[in-house]
Design a protein around this motif. Structure first.
Motif, PDB file in Angstrom:
ATOM      1  N   ASN A 168       0.849  -1.187   0.000  1.00 11.54           N
ATOM      2  CA  ASN A 168       0.000   0.000   0.000  1.00 11.54           C
ATOM      3  C   ASN A 168       0.891   1.246   0.000  1.00 11.54           C
ATOM      4  O   ASN A 168       0.507   2.278   0.523  1.00 11.54           O
ATOM      5  CB  ASN A 168      -0.904  -0.011   1.241  1.00 11.54           C
ATOM      6  N   HIS A 169       2.072   1.118  -0.584  1.00 13.76           N
ATOM      7  CA  HIS A 169       3.011   2.228  -0.499  1.00 13.76           C
ATOM      8  C   HIS A 169       3.436   2.725  -1.879  1.00 13.76           C
ATOM      9  O   HIS A 169       3.302   2.048  -2.898  1.00 13.76           O
ATOM     10  CB  HIS A 169       4.209   1.846   0.373  1.00 13.76           C
ATOM     11  N   GLY A 170       3.911   3.945  -1.887  1.00 13.78           N
ATOM     12  CA  GLY A 170       4.398   4.570  -3.100  1.00 13.78           C
ATOM     13  C   GLY A 170       5.016   5.914  -2.768  1.00 13.78           C
ATOM     14  O   GLY A 170       5.003   6.359  -1.616  1.00 13.78           O
ATOM     15  N   TRP A 171       5.536   6.586  -3.789  1.00 11.93           N
ATOM     16  CA  TRP A 171       6.238   7.857  -3.578  1.00 11.93           C
ATOM     17  C   TRP A 171       6.064   8.842  -4.730  1.00 11.93           C
ATOM     18  O   TRP A 171       6.553   9.950  -4.693  1.00 11.93           O
ATOM     19  CB  TRP A 171       7.737   7.584  -3.373  1.00 11.93           C
ATOM     20  N   SER A 172       5.301   8.451  -5.761  1.00 12.23           N
ATOM     21  CA  SER A 172       5.173   9.306  -6.945  1.00 12.23           C
ATOM     22  C   SER A 172       4.194  10.448  -6.755  1.00 12.23           C
ATOM     23  O   SER A 172       4.322  11.484  -7.415  1.00 12.23           O
ATOM     24  CB  SER A 172       4.734   8.468  -8.160  1.00 12.23           C
ATOM     25  N   ALA A 173       3.206  10.278  -5.887  1.00 15.56           N
ATOM     26  CA  ALA A 173       2.162  11.294  -5.713  1.00 15.56           C
ATOM     27  C   ALA A 173       2.135  11.751  -4.255  1.00 15.56           C
ATOM     28  O   ALA A 173       1.663  11.037  -3.385  1.00 15.56           O
ATOM     29  CB  ALA A 173       0.792  10.734  -6.112  1.00 15.56           C
ATOM     30  N   GLY A 174       2.685  12.917  -3.993  1.00 15.16           N
ATOM     31  CA  GLY A 174       2.595  13.486  -2.657  1.00 15.16           C
ATOM     32  C   GLY A 174       3.599  12.968  -1.665  1.00 15.16           C
ATOM     33  O   GLY A 174       3.361  13.032  -0.461  1.00 15.16           O
ATOM     34  N   GLY A 175       4.722  12.442  -2.131  1.00 15.73           N
ATOM     35  CA  GLY A 175       5.757  11.981  -1.210  1.00 15.73           C
ATOM     36  C   GLY A 175       5.554  10.540  -0.747  1.00 15.73           C
ATOM     37  O   GLY A 175       4.654   9.835  -1.192  1.00 15.73           O
ATOM     38  N   GLN A 176       6.393  10.097   0.144  1.00 16.34           N
ATOM     39  CA  GLN A 176       6.391   8.719   0.610  1.00 16.34           C
ATOM     40  C   GLN A 176       5.172   8.461   1.497  1.00 16.34           C
ATOM     41  O   GLN A 176       4.916   9.182   2.460  1.00 16.34           O
ATOM     42  CB  GLN A 176       7.689   8.438   1.376  1.00 16.34           C
ATOM     43  N   GLN A 177       4.442   7.383   1.154  1.00 13.59           N
ATOM     44  CA  GLN A 177       3.220   7.045   1.873  1.00 13.59           C
ATOM     45  C   GLN A 177       3.064   5.531   1.933  1.00 13.59           C
ATOM     46  O   GLN A 177       3.538   4.808   1.063  1.00 13.59           O
ATOM     47  CB  GLN A 177       1.982   7.637   1.179  1.00 13.59           C
ATOM     48  N   GLY A 178       2.361   5.077   2.976  1.00 15.78           N
ATOM     49  CA  GLY A 178       1.904   3.702   3.031  1.00 15.78           C
ATOM     50  C   GLY A 178       2.882   2.708   3.628  1.00 15.78           C
ATOM     51  O   GLY A 178       3.817   3.060   4.339  1.00 15.78           O
TER      52      GLY A 178
ATOM     53  N   THR B 221       5.691  14.871   5.415  1.00 17.01           N
ATOM     54  CA  THR B 221       5.719  13.655   4.605  1.00 17.01           C
ATOM     55  C   THR B 221       6.484  12.578   5.365  1.00 17.01           C
ATOM     56  O   THR B 221       7.197  12.856   6.323  1.00 17.01           O
ATOM     57  CB  THR B 221       6.400  13.891   3.242  1.00 17.01           C
ATOM     58  N   GLY B 222       6.335  11.338   4.887  1.00 15.69           N
ATOM     59  CA  GLY B 222       6.998  10.243   5.552  1.00 15.69           C
ATOM     60  C   GLY B 222       8.405  10.002   5.045  1.00 15.69           C
ATOM     61  O   GLY B 222       8.780  10.456   3.959  1.00 15.69           O
ATOM     62  N   ASN B 223       9.175   9.314   5.831  1.00 10.28           N
ATOM     63  CA  ASN B 223      10.482   8.801   5.424  1.00 10.28           C
ATOM     64  C   ASN B 223      10.473   7.298   5.641  1.00 10.28           C
ATOM     65  O   ASN B 223       9.913   6.809   6.621  1.00 10.28           O
ATOM     66  CB  ASN B 223      11.596   9.441   6.262  1.00 10.28           C
TER      67      ASN B 223
ATOM     68  N   SER C 239      -1.881   6.099   2.624  1.00  6.03           N
ATOM     69  CA  SER C 239      -2.157   6.462   1.224  1.00  6.03           C
ATOM     70  C   SER C 239      -3.522   5.947   0.807  1.00  6.03           C
ATOM     71  O   SER C 239      -3.631   4.997   0.043  1.00  6.03           O
ATOM     72  CB  SER C 239      -1.080   5.858   0.324  1.00  6.03           C
ATOM     73  N   PRO C 240      -4.588   6.559   1.280  1.00  5.61           N
ATOM     74  CA  PRO C 240      -5.918   6.039   0.973  1.00  5.61           C
ATOM     75  C   PRO C 240      -6.339   6.195  -0.474  1.00  5.61           C
ATOM     76  O   PRO C 240      -7.215   5.465  -0.931  1.00  5.61           O
ATOM     77  CB  PRO C 240      -6.832   6.854   1.895  1.00  5.61           C
ATOM     78  N   ASN C 241      -5.739   7.108  -1.206  1.00  6.68           N
ATOM     79  CA  ASN C 241      -6.200   7.365  -2.575  1.00  6.68           C
ATOM     80  C   ASN C 241      -5.108   7.192  -3.628  1.00  6.68           C
ATOM     81  O   ASN C 241      -5.361   6.691  -4.715  1.00  6.68           O
ATOM     82  CB  ASN C 241      -6.765   8.790  -2.678  1.00  6.68           C
TER      83      ASN C 241
ATOM     84  N   ALA D  23       6.135   4.317   5.543  1.00  2.60           N
ATOM     85  CA  ALA D  23       6.449   5.743   5.428  1.00  2.60           C
ATOM     86  C   ALA D  23       6.218   6.357   6.800  1.00  2.60           C
ATOM     87  O   ALA D  23       5.107   6.734   7.151  1.00  2.60           O
ATOM     88  CB  ALA D  23       5.569   6.399   4.377  1.00  2.60           C
ATOM     89  N   GLY D  24       7.256   6.417   7.592  1.00  2.00           N
ATOM     90  CA  GLY D  24       7.129   6.862   8.967  1.00  2.00           C
ATOM     91  C   GLY D  24       7.181   8.371   9.100  1.00  2.00           C
ATOM     92  O   GLY D  24       8.004   9.033   8.464  1.00  2.00           O
ATOM     93  N   THR D  25       6.300   8.898   9.909  1.00  2.00           N
ATOM     94  CA  THR D  25       6.296  10.337  10.171  1.00  2.00           C
ATOM     95  C   THR D  25       6.445  10.578  11.667  1.00  2.00           C
ATOM     96  O   THR D  25       6.009   9.780  12.487  1.00  2.00           O
ATOM     97  CB  THR D  25       4.991  10.999   9.687  1.00  2.00           C
ATOM     98  N   THR D  26       7.070  11.691  12.000  1.00  2.00           N
ATOM     99  CA  THR D  26       7.190  12.109  13.394  1.00  2.00           C
ATOM    100  C   THR D  26       6.427  13.417  13.575  1.00  2.00           C
ATOM    101  O   THR D  26       5.947  14.015  12.613  1.00  2.00           O
ATOM    102  CB  THR D  26       8.666  12.307  13.772  1.00  2.00           C
ATOM    103  N   THR D  27       6.312  13.866  14.811  1.00  2.00           N
ATOM    104  CA  THR D  27       5.557  15.078  15.112  1.00  2.00           C
ATOM    105  C   THR D  27       6.098  16.265  14.314  1.00  2.00           C
ATOM    106  O   THR D  27       7.300  16.540  14.315  1.00  2.00           O
ATOM    107  CB  THR D  27       5.633  15.401  16.611  1.00  2.00           C
ATOM    108  N   GLY D  28       5.206  16.929  13.609  1.00  2.00           N
ATOM    109  CA  GLY D  28       5.591  18.095  12.823  1.00  2.00           C
ATOM    110  C   GLY D  28       5.995  17.797  11.401  1.00  2.00           C
ATOM    111  O   GLY D  28       6.130  18.713  10.581  1.00  2.00           O
ATOM    112  N   ALA D  29       6.209  16.530  11.043  1.00  2.00           N
ATOM    113  CA  ALA D  29       6.622  16.187   9.683  1.00  2.00           C
ATOM    114  C   ALA D  29       5.434  16.256   8.730  1.00  2.00           C
ATOM    115  O   ALA D  29       4.304  15.947   9.096  1.00  2.00           O
ATOM    116  CB  ALA D  29       7.230  14.795   9.666  1.00  2.00           C
TER     117      ALA D  29
END
Length: 438
Positions: free
Chosen positions: A104-114, A138-140, A189-191, A130-136
């Motif tokens: 459920n992951h990708g990076w082409s639309a809106g940064g790293q997700q899923g 997009t994910g890394n 990345s729901p969409n 795609a991990g995010t921390t407080t204030g981020a």
């Protein structure tokens, strides 16, 4: 106009158990929703049926075969997740980034997700979010992975990955094989990236990272399961009404057509594309051997199972009758049902009881009515004597010396329900009669 089907698959009978977290209320609610949806044609709902045979799996070829969700509203958790599947790899992808099992992951639309659970590179198992921390914003990528040769080719293996907000973990056949610390959430990345089984979800990538082999029993949870839960559930079917946090569940048991249904009850069917069905499965459902019921002279029914019984009369469960033995107090057709440790059931052959109301064991002139009786029992004696009443366990309930009137009324409202033995000892004979109170 769309034509939609609302399906509710249930066990033979609905059992409401307190340990199932008010599952009866949930099930009643689903029954009402079923009736509404059938009338309006507005939803598709398939519910898991426990103890059904595991008949087929998904076969993908590593080049263009996959399955994709049409709706995934319940498969995009941010705070915690568990991803499970049985796999039988036919060949490993060249690197650990390839061979997507559930993606459920990708990076082409809106940064790293899923997220993605994948394998490759000589038997490496990997879980990437795609991990995010407080204030981020997009994910890394945050990954946990095993060494080489952890997975094997040509055999069924259960793989699972969890994230609980603090760490990522990998499990193989219920045993933890890797862990990595990360505190944060998942940029879901729901969409942008529709969840795929057997390939990369990101549609903008030319290399779709296909899995080569068989996949079965895919589950997405909105919580992090621990090792004991994974081990307990990996080789059995789940009833979606008896568990918490099951976001999606695909059993791949259709074995025909191009759709497999979500049996979590969340209505998220999966479409097969250039994929096939295979009859190889990682486990089969074994129903417990049927109990054997024997009957003693006191209308005592005994099951061959010491525990786990439920007694039935005329097709209906008898409330509270769950012991190894049950004393029949009414005529009818009786059977015992056994439930094993994973909830699968088997029933004994039926036993017909036709003379439980009363039975003369010696002497034919001692009469009693009504039978079965409730608050009183009227007796007609052949001659004077001493009348004794015994309970099933041999306890003396009442003794009356009757020297005159040969008609006697026993007050029985305080007696417990069950079978009793009446014994009339006279100068000439011993009369015995079995009667039942209900």
């Amino acid at each position: 106009m769309l034509t939609l089907i609302f399906v509710n698959v249930k066990p033979f009978r609905c059992w409401c158990q307190n340990s199932f977290l008010n599952s009866c209320n949930i099930q009643n609610m689903r029954k009402h929703l079923l009736a509404i949806a059938v009338l309006l044609g507005i939803a598709t709902l398939v519910q898991a049926q426990p103890c059904r045979p595991n008949t087929s799996s998904l076969s993908v070829n590593g080049t263009n075969g996959y399955a994709e969700l049409t709706s995934e509203a319940n498969c995009n958790p941010s705070n915690a997740i568990t991803v499970e599947a049985w796999i039988r790899p036919a060949a490993f992808a060249t690197t650990k980034d390839n061979g997507s099992i559930v993606c459920n992951h990708g990076w082409s639309a809106g940064g790293q997700q899923g997220f993605v659970l994948r394998c490759g590179g000589n038997g490496i198992l990997s879980f990437n979010i795609a991990g995010t921390t407080t204030g981020a914003t997009t994910g890394n990528w945050r990954e946990v992975l095993t060494g080489t040769n952890v997975l094997s080719l040509g055999v069924w293996q259960h793989v699972a990955a969890t994230f609980n907000g603090d760490s990522l973990k990998l499990y193989l056949n219920g045993v933890q094989v890797a862990a990595s610390a990360f505190a944060g959430t998942i940029a879901n990345s729901p969409n942008a990236y529709p969840m795929s089984i057997g390939r990369l979800a990101d549609p903008s990538q030319s290399a779709r990272r296909y899995f080569n082999g068989l996949i079965d029993e895919v589950r997405i949870w909105t919580r992090a399961l621990d090792g004991s839960e994974i081990t307990a559930n990996m080789s059995r079917e789940l009833d979606s009404l008896s568990v918490q946090g099951l976001g999606g569940y695909w059993r791949f048991n259709e074995n025909s057509g191009t759709t497999t249904y979500d049996v979590s009850g969340n209505s998220q069917p999966v479409n097969l594309v250039s994929a096939n069905w295979d009859v190889s499965v990682p486990f089969s459902i074994q129903l417990p051997p049927a109990p054997i019921v024997t009957v003693s002279n006191w209308f005592t029914l005994t099951s061959s199972y010491a525990t786990g019984n439920q007694w039935y009369r005329n097709g209906a469960p008898i409330q509270g009758a769950t012991q190894q033995q049950y004393v029949a107090t009414q005529n009818g057709t009786y059977l015992a049902e056994i439930t094993d440790s994973v909830g699968c059931k088997s029933q004994s052959l039926p036993v017909q009881i036709t003379t439980v109301a009363s039975q003369n064991l010696g002497g034919q002139n001692l009469q009693a009515w009504p039978v079965p009786f409730s608050e009183s029992l009227q007796l007609e004696l052949p001659e004077a004597g001493t009348l004794e009443v015994f309970s099933l366990d041999g306890r003396l309930v009442e003794r009356v010396i009757l020297n005159g009137n040969l008609n006697h009324r026993l007050e029985t409202r305080n007696w417990t329900n069950g079978v009793y033995m009446l014994r009339l000892q006279t100068n000439a004979a011993l009369y015995q009669l079995k009667v039942a109170k209900q």
